[in-house]
Design a protein around this motif. Sequence first.
Motif, PDB file in Angstrom:
ATOM      1  N   SER A 123      -6.152  -0.308  -6.008  1.00  0.00           N
ATOM      2  CA  SER A 123      -6.316  -1.062  -4.754  1.00  0.00           C
ATOM      3  C   SER A 123      -5.080  -0.977  -3.859  1.00  0.00           C
ATOM      4  O   SER A 123      -5.144  -1.295  -2.676  1.00  0.00           O
ATOM      5  N   ARG A 124      -3.955  -0.520  -4.423  1.00  0.00           N
ATOM      6  CA  ARG A 124      -2.714  -0.387  -3.655  1.00  0.00           C
ATOM      7  C   ARG A 124      -2.514   1.034  -3.130  1.00  0.00           C
ATOM      8  O   ARG A 124      -1.480   1.337  -2.549  1.00  0.00           O
ATOM      9  N   CYS A 125      -3.495   1.927  -3.359  1.00  0.00           N
ATOM     10  CA  CYS A 125      -3.307   3.361  -3.097  1.00  0.00           C
ATOM     11  C   CYS A 125      -4.323   3.909  -2.109  1.00  0.00           C
ATOM     12  O   CYS A 125      -5.506   3.573  -2.175  1.00  0.00           O
ATOM     13  N   HIS A 138       0.839  -1.199   0.000  1.00  0.00           N
ATOM     14  CA  HIS A 138       0.000   0.000   0.000  1.00  0.00           C
ATOM     15  C   HIS A 138       0.878   1.254   0.000  1.00  0.00           C
ATOM     16  O   HIS A 138       1.890   1.302   0.692  1.00  0.00           O
TER      17      HIS A 138
END
Length: 198
Positions: free
Chosen positions: A68-70, A48
């Motif tokens: 989805s990683r942010c 993340h």
Amino acid sequence: MNENQPNTLPPEYFDHVYQANRDPWNFETSPYERGKYTATLAALPHPHYAEVFEIGCSLGVLTAQLASRCGHLLAVDVSEAALAQARARCVGLPQVEIRQLRVPEEFPRQTFDLIVLSEVGYYWSPADLARAADLLITSLNPGGQLLLVHWTPPVHDYPLTGDDVHELFLAKTTSNGPLRHLTGQRHETYRLDLLEKR
């Protein structure tokens, strides 16, 4: 600027490309692009990132996968035609902010934990690439990462090659440089380098 130096490709170049074909580089359907996106996401060591900047988001195909990683993802492009598709693709992703921006002439006033420069750097003139590099490095938080991914074969329209772009950034990873090189991959037609701000 030296008259022999190539110029940065203008926004109109991209507007014409997208008017002729809504997905001119087959971002949505190409197995090459799919494989490259998988490698791009797999290269990121952290699950993340709080603040992320994606330059040249185009239709938003990678943007949607990166989201989805942010915590917050600012995705920008020079072409409004491309951004309309990116907005539609990311409509259900509240952490994604999509904006028309021409880097390096325009640049956000914030700092980032990750900057993704994928298939963009070779559109800039050498002077604009150098300017963009300074802005990117300045806007990275300490320990922030810069992910470079570029097609390597020469393209006659483009001012630079992917290798030119990566070598400029890698020159900043010397022992007293602002960046360090975490990892690099060379594939048949593209390369990927992950750098981190010291």
